[in-house]
Design an enzyme around this catalytic site. Structure first.
Site, PDB file in Angstrom:
ATOM      1  N   HIS A 139       0.829  -1.196   0.000  1.00 46.70           N
ATOM      2  CA  HIS A 139       0.000   0.000   0.000  1.00 46.70           C
ATOM      3  C   HIS A 139       0.870   1.255   0.000  1.00 46.70           C
ATOM      4  CE1 HIS A 139       0.369   1.039   4.380  1.00 46.70           C
ATOM      5  NE2 HIS A 139       0.526  -0.255   4.520  1.00 46.70           N
ATOM      6  N   ASP A 168       6.259   1.596   6.746  1.00 50.12           N
ATOM      7  CA  ASP A 168       4.849   1.221   6.524  1.00 50.12           C
ATOM      8  C   ASP A 168       4.196   2.155   5.510  1.00 50.12           C
ATOM      9  OD1 ASP A 168       2.054   0.736   8.826  1.00 50.12           O
ATOM     10  OD2 ASP A 168       2.402   0.077   6.768  1.00 50.12           O
ATOM     11  N   GLU A 202      -5.216   1.552   2.568  1.00 46.88           N
ATOM     12  CA  GLU A 202      -5.002   0.476   3.549  1.00 46.88           C
ATOM     13  C   GLU A 202      -5.099   0.995   4.974  1.00 46.88           C
ATOM     14  OE1 GLU A 202      -3.103  -2.392   6.184  1.00 46.88           O
ATOM     15  OE2 GLU A 202      -2.578  -0.297   5.866  1.00 46.88           O
ATOM     16  N   GLU A 203      -4.526   2.199   5.209  1.00 46.80           N
ATOM     17  CA  GLU A 203      -4.477   2.701   6.588  1.00 46.80           C
ATOM     18  C   GLU A 203      -5.844   3.151   7.113  1.00 46.80           C
ATOM     19  OE1 GLU A 203      -0.197   2.270   7.477  1.00 46.80           O
ATOM     20  OE2 GLU A 203      -2.150   2.192   8.487  1.00 46.80           O
ATOM     21  N   GLU A 227       4.135  -6.093   3.557  1.00 46.51           N
ATOM     22  CA  GLU A 227       4.265  -5.337   4.799  1.00 46.51           C
ATOM     23  C   GLU A 227       5.613  -5.710   5.426  1.00 46.51           C
ATOM     24  OE1 GLU A 227       0.328  -3.332   5.255  1.00 46.51           O
ATOM     25  OE2 GLU A 227       2.393  -3.000   5.943  1.00 46.51           O
ATOM     26  N   HIS A 418       4.124   4.295  12.168  1.00 47.67           N
ATOM     27  CA  HIS A 418       3.127   5.167  12.806  1.00 47.67           C
ATOM     28  C   HIS A 418       3.722   6.048  13.897  1.00 47.67           C
ATOM     29  CE1 HIS A 418      -0.454   2.363  11.579  1.00 47.67           C
ATOM     30  NE2 HIS A 418       0.511   2.354  10.698  1.00 47.67           N
TER      31      HIS A 418
HETATM   32 ZN   LIG Z   1       0.993  -1.172   6.340  1.00 40.53          ZN
END
Ligand SMILES: [Zn+2]
Length: 451
Positions: A139, A168, A202-203, A227, A418
């Site tokens: 993603h 990510d 995706e998030e 991922e 994140h």
């Molecule tokens: Zn991810």
């Protein structure tokens, strides 16, 4: 995720932030209770020429990563996502793939997104002469609102490459581009079809791309999801995953009756009390041993101190290892709200399944086994993580009605997903992971892996 664009009452932003921060592909926590993984396969012979090529690819790969990190692409930043989709599509086109960009929207019934336009998907295919169809997924959206890029620009410090959304999941997008380009340069097309799907939602739970991912999972013999491939910390190691958690978002709204808190509280029906009662009761439905969790993460009630609150709302984040356990949780909650602390209140509860669980099958396990053999050939251990650790990924959508196998965590080892200031991947992991991914496409494509 850019919270601003979704801001309604602050409750929603917080709930969405917590649900999504926890929701999507959360960093992997070491898992002491994981069942024993199947014995690793014997080391497979190394393709020395390919291994040398993948090592020589590290420099160009880091350049690609710098380009991708430099384009901010929060899940609600449609302009940034459009720009990134264009960059990715052009690279795949130049590598000889048929490329289409597919616009996506959240379903109208989505509790927060309510039919909103989302980042487009880039879907690319290339026909071959071999046996199996192989799909690579990653993603391009991140959790970061526009403007944070300046705080976390791309930089390399020793064995770490830092940047916004680098772990990510921009590292995964870059790996897929370089695997496709390397195989094209080598003239390798011994697969029935090679496919690539890069999504941009995706998030926020892949509400737009999820159904298409499930459709593709039913059309390809193998799906490799990029991922992160393990924690970069000392305790971590390289791994692939055969399970991810399912996710649901629960909204509870209690309606009571307002009255003067001083002069006539008894004439009111305190919605906040009822909400608290229901939230506390619901904790019993969690079962950590089964990986079943419910966490109320945001609540809202009352506007003035001297008024009994007539309304109270809260949102919970629910995780489970199986989709059946989500059904169990929903049924338990719906039964539980029939038993009230304050009889004259009204309770509305919605249970939105935002992501299924990824549960492996024999084909997935055979792919994982083969991967351990390939990594063993490099003299490196590769753990097969069989139990979910709380995060959910798109492997779950691809694995909902699979034609063959699905394997998660083809990406690089990293840290700080994140986080606001410390996201990085390991540079030394690029060569081995490129080799693993390229070999898995080759060996799967030619039908060398049985299941
Ligand atoms: Zn991810």
């Amino acid at each position: 995720m850019s919270l601003v664009s979704l801001r309604r009452p602050s409750l929603l932003a917080g709930a969405l932030a917590s649900a999504l921060l926890l929701g999507a592909c959360a960093p992997m926590a070491p898992n002491a209770t994981a069942p024993a993984s199947p014995p690793p396969q014997a080391a497979l012979p190394v393709d020395a020429a390919l291994r040398a090529q993948t090592q020589a690819e590290v420099g160009p790969y880091l350049k690609t990563l710098e380009t991708l990190v430099g384009i901010e692409s929060g899940s609600r930043d449609l302009e940034g996502l459009r720009q990134l989709a264009g960059t990715v599509a052009e690279r795949l086109r130049q590598a000889g793939m048929q490329v289409e960009t597919r616009p996506t929207r959240a379903p109208g019934f989505h509790p927060q997104l309510k039919g909103a336009e989302l980042g487009s998907m880039v879907y690319a295919t290339r026909k071959g002469t071999g046996a199996k169809k192989v799909l690579l997924i990653a993603h391009m959206d991140t959790v970061y609102p526009r403007g944070m890029g300046a705080k976390q620009p791309f930089r390399i410090d020793g064995d770490r490459a830092y940047g916004l959304g680098i772990a990510d999941d921009k590292q995964g997008v870059a790996l897929i581009l370089h695997v496709v380009e390397l195989l094209a340069r080598n003239g390798f097309n011994d697969y029935a079809e090679l496919g690539v799907l890069i999504n941009g939602d995706e998030e926020v739970g892949s509400p737009g791309s999820g159904p298409f991912l499930t459709e593709l999972g039913g059309a390809y013999d193998a799906v490799f999801s990029f991922e992160g491939g393990g924690s970069a910390t000392a305790r971590g190691g390289d791994m692939v995953r055969l399970a991810t958690s399912s996710i649901a978002i629960v909204e509870m709204k209690v309606t009571g009756k307002a009255s003067h808190a001083g002069a006539a509280p008894e004439q009111g029906r305190n919605a906040l009390y009822e909400l608290a009662h229901q939230m506390l009761k619901s904790r019993q439905f969690g079962d950590p041993a089964k990986g079943l969790q419910i966490n109320w993460t945001v609540a809202n009630a009352g506007n003035s101190r001297n008024v009994i609150p007539a309304e109270a709302t809260a949102i919970a984040d629910v995780r489970s290892l199986t989709n059946a356990d989500l059904d169990l949780m929903e049924a338990s909650l719906k039964k539980s709200i029939e038993d009230k602390l304050i009889p004259d209140t009204k309770i509305d509860l919605s249970f939105y399944r935002s992501r299924p669980a990824f549960v492996s099958n024999a084909a997935s396990r055979a792919l994982a086994q083969h991967a351990t053999g390939l990594y063993g050939g490099l003299g490196m251990p590769l753990e097969i993580r069989e139990r979910a650790t709380g995060g959910g990924t798109d492997a779950a959508f691809a694995g909902l009605r699979p034609r063959g196998g699905v394997l998660e965590s083809f990406g690089l080892r990293g840290f700080g997903a994140h986080s606001n200031d410390d996201e990085y991947v390991l540079v030394s992991n690029v060569g081995p992971r490129l080799y693993l991914a390229a070999r898995m496409v080759m060996d799967t494509g030619r039908g060398q892996i049985g299941w």
